[in-house]
Design a protein around this motif. Structure first.
Motif, short mmCIF file in Angstrom:
data_model
loop_
_atom_site.label_atom_id
_atom_site.label_comp_id
_atom_site.label_asym_id
_atom_site.label_seq_id
_atom_site.Cartn_x
_atom_site.Cartn_y
_atom_site.Cartn_z
N LEU A 32 0.91 -1.28 -0.14
CA LEU A 32 0.18 -0.10 0.14
C LEU A 32 0.77 1.09 0.22
O LEU A 32 0.68 2.18 -0.85
N GLU A 33 1.98 1.45 1.01
CA GLU A 33 2.72 2.50 0.90
C GLU A 33 3.40 2.70 -0.35
O GLU A 33 3.67 4.03 -0.84
N SER A 34 4.11 1.76 -1.03
CA SER A 34 4.74 1.82 -2.31
C SER A 34 3.81 2.23 -3.43
O SER A 34 4.04 3.03 -4.25
N ALA A 35 2.78 1.60 -3.38
CA ALA A 35 1.56 1.84 -4.51
C ALA A 35 1.21 3.45 -4.69
O ALA A 35 0.98 3.88 -5.64
N VAL A 36 1.09 3.83 -3.28
CA VAL A 36 0.41 5.35 -3.34
C VAL A 36 1.48 6.20 -4.20
O VAL A 36 1.08 7.15 -4.98
N ALA A 37 2.86 6.03 -3.72
CA ALA A 37 3.81 6.82 -4.34
C ALA A 37 4.06 6.64 -5.98
O ALA A 37 3.95 7.40 -6.54
N ALA A 38 3.87 5.31 -6.08
CA ALA A 38 3.88 4.69 -7.83
C ALA A 38 2.80 5.17 -8.39
O ALA A 38 3.02 5.81 -9.71
N ILE A 39 1.46 5.38 -7.85
CA ILE A 39 0.43 5.80 -8.70
C ILE A 39 0.77 7.29 -8.88
O ILE A 39 0.09 7.89 -9.91
N ASP A 40 0.92 8.13 -7.85
CA ASP A 40 1.13 9.40 -7.78
C ASP A 40 2.05 9.85 -8.93
O ASP A 40 1.84 10.71 -9.69
N TRP A 41 3.36 9.05 -9.04
CA TRP A 41 4.44 9.26 -10.10
C TRP A 41 3.65 9.08 -11.47
O TRP A 41 3.87 9.90 -12.28
N ALA A 42 2.77 7.88 -11.55
CA ALA A 42 2.39 7.60 -13.07
C ALA A 42 1.54 8.53 -13.31
O ALA A 42 1.52 9.04 -14.70
N PHE A 43 0.37 9.35 -12.31
CA PHE A 43 -0.29 10.09 -12.88
C PHE A 43 0.45 11.59 -13.22
O PHE A 43 0.05 12.26 -14.36
N ASP A 44 1.30 11.76 -12.38
CA ASP A 44 2.01 13.21 -12.31
C ASP A 44 2.99 13.20 -13.54
O ASP A 44 3.28 14.17 -13.91
N THR A 45 3.89 12.26 -13.51
CA THR A 45 5.06 12.02 -14.37
C THR A 45 4.73 11.40 -15.84
O THR A 45 5.39 12.08 -16.64
N LEU A 46 4.21 10.29 -15.75
CA LEU A 46 3.78 9.49 -17.20
C LEU A 46 2.69 10.51 -17.69
O LEU A 46 2.40 10.15 -18.87
N GLY A 47 1.71 11.09 -16.94
CA GLY A 47 0.47 11.79 -17.67
C GLY A 47 -0.61 10.68 -17.76
O GLY A 47 -1.45 10.97 -18.53
N TRP A 48 -0.57 9.55 -17.21
CA TRP A 48 -1.56 8.46 -17.32
C TRP A 48 -2.85 9.22 -16.74
O TRP A 48 -2.97 9.86 -15.87
N ASP A 49 -4.10 8.68 -17.53
CA ASP A 49 -5.26 9.29 -17.17
C ASP A 49 -6.10 8.09 -16.27
O ASP A 49 -7.43 8.22 -15.75
N ASP A 50 -5.65 6.79 -16.09
CA ASP A 50 -6.08 5.89 -15.56
C ASP A 50 -5.27 4.80 -15.17
O ASP A 50 -3.98 4.71 -15.74
N ILE A 51 -5.11 3.84 -14.18
CA ILE A 51 -4.41 2.81 -13.80
C ILE A 51 -5.33 1.45 -13.65
O ILE A 51 -6.37 1.66 -13.32
#
Length: 184
Positions: free
Chosen positions: A109-128
């Protein structure tokens, strides 16, 4: 920012690019029958080596892949977490696998929050999404706690995983904006 300098930090964890010294613990994970029963099955050491090379290769060619997850206090590799999108995949996955001795400590859970933030913010993904075996109750609990919901199920993965029945859990960027506040 060069790919080599990418890393994320949480309270207890460092998410960084894979290193050769991660392989021993990765091989232990991949050779563990119980740990791999929901992620394609266990592998002998040689198969683990070839699979280990997927993430550095994806980082080099796509500019993203799962991060190695390391305990900040000990420097111990505990698993992998992050964005993953092989050719033909059913969506932008945030996937994960953790060494059995790291289970039950909240690292997913802890690492997923950081990874999801990064995917949305850095990769510009619209969904996961998260592709989860229907029997993997622990992973479904993590997806649920992240705010993801069951989107579809069936044989949706490309070959060679096309025989696997999976549940696809996920959420949009807008949903994450709401769910993220709950997790803060």
């Amino acid at each position: 920012m060069s790919v080599a300098s990418i890393h994320l930090e949480t309270e207890r964890l460092l998410l960084r690019l894979p290193r050769i010294e991660d392989f021993e613990r990765y091989a232990e994970l991949m050779m563990d029958v119980e740990a791999c029963r929901y992620i394609g099955g266990h592998l002998p050491r040689g198969g683990a080596w070839r699979k280990f090379l997927q993430m550095p290769g994806a980082w080099a060619l796509q500019g993203f892949a799962m991060f190695s997850v390391e305990e900040k206090a000990t420097g111990r590799w505990v698993g992998q977490m992050g964005p993953w999108r092989p050719d033909g995949w059913p969506g932008n996955e945030i996937g994960y696998a953790f060494h059995p001795d790291a289970w039950g400590q909240g690292y997913a859970l802890e690492s997923a929050v950081a990874a999801i933030d990064w995917a949305f913010d850095t990769l510009g993904w619209d969904d996961i999404i998260h592709c989860i075996s229907p029997e993997n109750i622990a992973s479904k609990k993590v997806a649920h706690r992240l705010g993801s919901t069951l989107l579809r199920e069936g044989r949706v993965l490309p070959a060679p995983a096309n025989e696997a029945h999976v549940e696809v859990w996920g959420q949009t960027r807008a949903q994450w904006g709401i769910n993220r506040k709950r997790l803060a």
